[in-house]
Write an enzyme that holds these catalytic residues in place. Structure first.
Site, PDB file in Angstrom:
ATOM      1  N   VAL A   1       0.833  -1.206   0.000  1.00 35.69           N
ATOM      2  CA  VAL A   1       0.000   0.000   0.000  1.00 35.69           C
ATOM      3  C   VAL A   1       0.866   1.254   0.000  1.00 35.69           C
ATOM      4  CG1 VAL A   1      -1.743   1.307   1.282  1.00 35.69           C
ATOM      5  CG2 VAL A   1      -1.913  -1.176   1.146  1.00 35.69           C
ATOM      6  N   CYS A   2       1.976   1.202   0.711  1.00 32.22           N
ATOM      7  CA  CYS A   2       2.878   2.361   0.788  1.00 32.22           C
ATOM      8  C   CYS A   2       3.422   2.728  -0.591  1.00 32.22           C
ATOM      9  CB  CYS A   2       4.035   2.054   1.735  1.00 32.22           C
ATOM     10  SG  CYS A   2       3.515   1.542   3.387  1.00 32.22           S
ATOM     11  N   SER A   3       3.812   1.712  -1.349  1.00 26.99           N
ATOM     12  CA  SER A   3       4.415   1.940  -2.664  1.00 26.99           C
ATOM     13  C   SER A   3       3.389   2.222  -3.750  1.00 26.99           C
ATOM     14  CB  SER A   3       5.243   0.715  -3.076  1.00 26.99           C
ATOM     15  OG  SER A   3       6.267   0.456  -2.149  1.00 26.99           O
TER      16      SER A   3
END
EC number: 1.11.1.25
Length: 201
Positions: free
Chosen positions: A88-90
């Site tokens: 999700v971060c990337s």
């Protein structure tokens, strides 16, 4: 009679569970970091580590950046995430801010910052891979002290990540928190994206 008692006990248990859930979300998200909090006072003596290559780290003698240098006298949007190179971060969190950077500048924001419980060298490689270093300032919280001070630390050992952080965002003006958002779970991406914080500035 026995059935009535059982129903009352079940109802009491449900109410207790619901109250615990509400308390957990509230204390996790807002016990230490809330609107009006001075973020530098909430994390006294804590510094962050600006993303850089290993050689840059050596040449800078592994210097760190005091929170006062990051926040004082500035309008800052900061978002924290569980870790570099994670899903999700990337795929969502960083791209959300990268694609809205012009809108932040139009609102007078001095800097948009991403912080994660990683060393600054791993974050640097990740930021370069995402093509986001020109738009966003990346900092490491290598020992997690920043997030612990704010009550935003999170044990993600179940995902083989160890001590990390919640997924969160905040608008900070001259060190004072004006708006803060924390996801129910680090895997969620509902309230910490760029569009939400833009609406809070």
């Amino acid at each position: 009679m026995a059935m009535s008692i059982l129903k009352l006990r079940n109802l009491s248990a449900l109410r207790s569970a619901a109250n615990s859930a509400r308390i957990g979300v509230s204390s996790r998200g807002f016990s230490k970091l809330a609107e009006g909090t001075d973020i530098t006072s909430a994390a006294p003596g804590v510094s962050l580590q600006k993303a850089r290559s290993w050689d840059e780290g050596v040449s800078s003698k592994f210097s760190t950046t005091p929170l006062s240098d990051i926040f004082k006298g500035k309008k800052v949007v900061i978002f924290g995430l569980p870790g570099a190179y994670t899903g999700v971060c990337s795929q969502q969190h960083v791209p959300s801010y990268k694609s809205h950077i012009d809108k932040f500048k139009a609102k007078g924001i001095d800097s948009v910052i991403c912080v994660s419980v990683n060393d600054p060298f791993a974050i640097n490689g990740w930021a370069e891979k995402l093509g986001a270093k020109d738009a966003i300032e990346f900092y490491g919280d290598f020992d997690g002290k920043f997030h612990k001070s704010l009550g935003l630390d999170k044990d993600l050992s179940a995902a083989l990540l160890g001590p990390r952080s919640e997924r969160w965002s905040a608008y900070v003006e001259d060190g004072k928190v004006k708006a803060v958002n924390v996801e129910e779970a680090p895997s969620d991406f509902k309230v910490t994206g760029a569009e939400v914080i833009l609406g809070q500035i």
